[in-house]
Design an enzyme around this catalytic site. Structure first.
Site, short mmCIF file in Angstrom:
data_model
loop_
_atom_site.label_atom_id
_atom_site.label_comp_id
_atom_site.label_asym_id
_atom_site.label_seq_id
_atom_site.Cartn_x
_atom_site.Cartn_y
_atom_site.Cartn_z
N LYS A 129 -104.17 1.03 -19.52
CA LYS A 129 -105.67 1.11 -19.13
C LYS A 129 -106.26 2.47 -18.69
CE LYS A 129 -107.08 -2.56 -21.27
NZ LYS A 129 -108.01 -2.52 -22.78
N TYR A 159 -100.19 -3.05 -17.95
CA TYR A 159 -101.56 -3.26 -18.33
C TYR A 159 -102.41 -2.12 -17.62
CZ TYR A 159 -106.46 -5.36 -19.29
OH TYR A 159 -107.61 -5.71 -19.73
P1 NAI Z 1 -109.30 -11.46 -26.57
O1 NAI Z 1 -107.91 -11.48 -26.40
O2 NAI Z 1 -110.36 -12.48 -26.70
O3 NAI Z 1 -109.40 -10.19 -27.48
C1 NAI Z 1 -108.54 -9.19 -27.92
C2 NAI Z 1 -108.20 -9.32 -29.36
O4 NAI Z 1 -107.48 -8.21 -29.54
C3 NAI Z 1 -107.83 -10.48 -29.96
O5 NAI Z 1 -108.92 -11.06 -31.10
C4 NAI Z 1 -106.48 -10.15 -30.55
O6 NAI Z 1 -106.22 -10.84 -31.74
C5 NAI Z 1 -106.61 -8.79 -30.71
N1 NAI Z 1 -105.50 -7.78 -30.69
C6 NAI Z 1 -104.20 -8.01 -29.96
N2 NAI Z 1 -103.25 -7.29 -30.67
C7 NAI Z 1 -103.78 -6.56 -31.39
C8 NAI Z 1 -103.15 -5.49 -32.38
N3 NAI Z 1 -102.02 -5.15 -32.10
N4 NAI Z 1 -104.11 -5.05 -33.39
C9 NAI Z 1 -105.25 -5.53 -33.73
N5 NAI Z 1 -105.75 -6.52 -32.95
C10 NAI Z 1 -105.13 -7.21 -31.90
O7 NAI Z 1 -109.76 -10.47 -25.17
P2 NAI Z 1 -110.95 -9.79 -24.45
O8 NAI Z 1 -111.31 -10.21 -23.27
O9 NAI Z 1 -112.22 -9.88 -25.58
O10 NAI Z 1 -110.73 -8.43 -24.35
C11 NAI Z 1 -111.02 -7.30 -25.40
C12 NAI Z 1 -110.73 -5.76 -24.46
O11 NAI Z 1 -111.30 -5.75 -23.20
C13 NAI Z 1 -109.16 -5.73 -24.12
O12 NAI Z 1 -108.79 -4.63 -24.60
C14 NAI Z 1 -109.14 -6.34 -22.94
O13 NAI Z 1 -107.91 -5.60 -22.02
C15 NAI Z 1 -110.16 -5.55 -22.31
N6 NAI Z 1 -110.71 -6.21 -21.04
C16 NAI Z 1 -111.18 -7.33 -21.00
C17 NAI Z 1 -111.61 -7.85 -19.88
C18 NAI Z 1 -112.35 -9.26 -19.55
O14 NAI Z 1 -112.94 -9.60 -18.67
N7 NAI Z 1 -112.33 -9.90 -20.51
C19 NAI Z 1 -111.50 -7.13 -18.52
C20 NAI Z 1 -111.04 -5.83 -18.62
C21 NAI Z 1 -110.58 -5.20 -19.86
#
Ligand code: NAI
Length: 301
Positions: free
Chosen positions: A169, A165
């Site tokens: 990133k 990851y």
């Molecule tokens: P989340 O798991 O709630 O949202 C991620 C979304 O991406 C999900 O709805 C999932 O279905 C979708 N997804 C996954 N694979 C996919 C694909 N191949 N095609 C289309 N959609 C796909 O997680 P969150 O926390 O909302 O994360 C959003 C972004 O922020 C991610 O990139 C994560 O790595 C990044 N992030 C989040 C942090 C946090 O504290 N929540 C910290 C650092 C980065």
């Protein structure tokens, strides 16, 4: 509300839940027409359903906004092309791409297997290429674009158990840096957001008090600004967490110079090489070439 998105079309990937859903809702509330993309899978990327993207698109439309759902995976170039095609068919343009889709398959490096490595690189890093490349071509033609990549402090700073990851990133930071240069003449700006927020991805990681503080809706304002026409920067990385907004940057120290440099010189002058006094934040690779050359020339004269 002064930061509006009237006549703008935004693609938000991974917008069926978590942070992406909030970005999509807020962009739409501020006037953007939105492609709500989501594969609808689990946090580890397994499974899939058209439901989550459709529910968010329906919510936007019911609130008087305009949105279409898209359930393609960002992990293939066909999926990425189809997402831009969805925007073009529904709205005829693409002004904003928020590369937010993400999955986790954590493992310490010595135990990391290919099925934990490749899907994570495919969704975060290759996924950003798959989605952004067709959109970028369209933005060049339009002479306008705003791109936001979801990076992470796990990449910028490192995080135990997340080599896959972290590498993906940090790859996005490099991608934004170069798109900021290639997009500049076309008014295309590319920046990164490093969020910290309580979502399904992080709820088992943070303790209770931190979880309550890191409300996901407090990441959205920084993303909105980076996606807006008024965004003054490109190729930069911003942290947003619980109402805090900060900038991450890479600095270069003044360092040490010796025309006949040896390994022993490096060892003996290591403190000076590492000394952060007077460090510089450089624009691009050419800037560093020029800086090194200036040091070499100055010493020769
Ligand atoms: P989340 O798991 O709630 O949202 C991620 C979304 O991406 C999900 O709805 C999932 O279905 C979708 N997804 C996954 N694979 C996919 C694909 N191949 N095609 C289309 N959609 C796909 O997680 P969150 O926390 O909302 O994360 C959003 C972004 O922020 C991610 O990139 C994560 O790595 C990044 N992030 C989040 C942090 C946090 O504290 N929540 C910290 C650092 C980065």
């Amino acid at each position: 509300m002064t930061l509006t998105f009237d006549n703008r079309v935004a693609i938000v990937t991974g917008a069926g839940g978590g942070l992406g859903k909030l970005y999509a809702l807020e962009l739409a509330r501020r006037g953007a027409r939105v492609v709500v993309n989501d594969l609808g899978g689990a946090t580890d990327g397994t499974g899939g359903s058209e439901g989550p993207a459709q529910i968010v698109a329906d919510e936007i439309n019911q609130q008087g906004g305009e949105a279409v759902a898209d359930a393609h995976s960002v992990a293939t170039s066909e999926g990425g092309a189809a997402i831009t095609a969805t925007a073009m068919e529904a709205f005829g343009q693409v002004d904003i791409v928020i590369n937010n889709a993400g999955i986790l398959r954590d493992k310490t490096f010595h135990k990391l297997e290919d099925d934990q490595l490749h899907p994570v690189l495919a969704v975060h890093l290759r996924g950003a290429f798959n989605v952004t490349r067709p959109a970028f071509r369209q933005m060049r033609e339009q002479g306008y674009g705003r791109i936001v990549f979801a990076t992470s402090n796990a990449g910028v700073l490192g995080n135990f158990g997340q080599s896959n990851y972290s590498a993906a990133k940090m790859g996005l930071v490099g991608l934004a840096n170069t798109l900021s240069l290639e997009g500049a003449r076309y008014n295309i700006k590319a920046n990164c957001i490093a969020p910290m927020a309580t979502t399904r991805m992080t709820e088992s990681i943070f303790g209770q008090e931190i979880k309550e503080a890191l409300r996901p809706e407090l990441v959205t304002p920084a993303v909105c600004f980076l996606a807006h026409e008024d965004c003054p920067v490109s190729g930069e990385v911003y942290s947003a967490a619980g109402g805090t907004v900060s900038r991450f940057f890479v600095g270069r120290t003044v360092g040490y110079y010796n025309a006949d440099l040896t390994a022993e010189d490096v060892a003996e002058n290591f403190d000076q090489i590492r000394d952060e006094t007077g460090y510089l934040v450089l624009d691009d690779a050419n800037h560093e070439v020029g800086l090194a050359y200036k040091t070499i020339r100055a010493a020769a004269e």
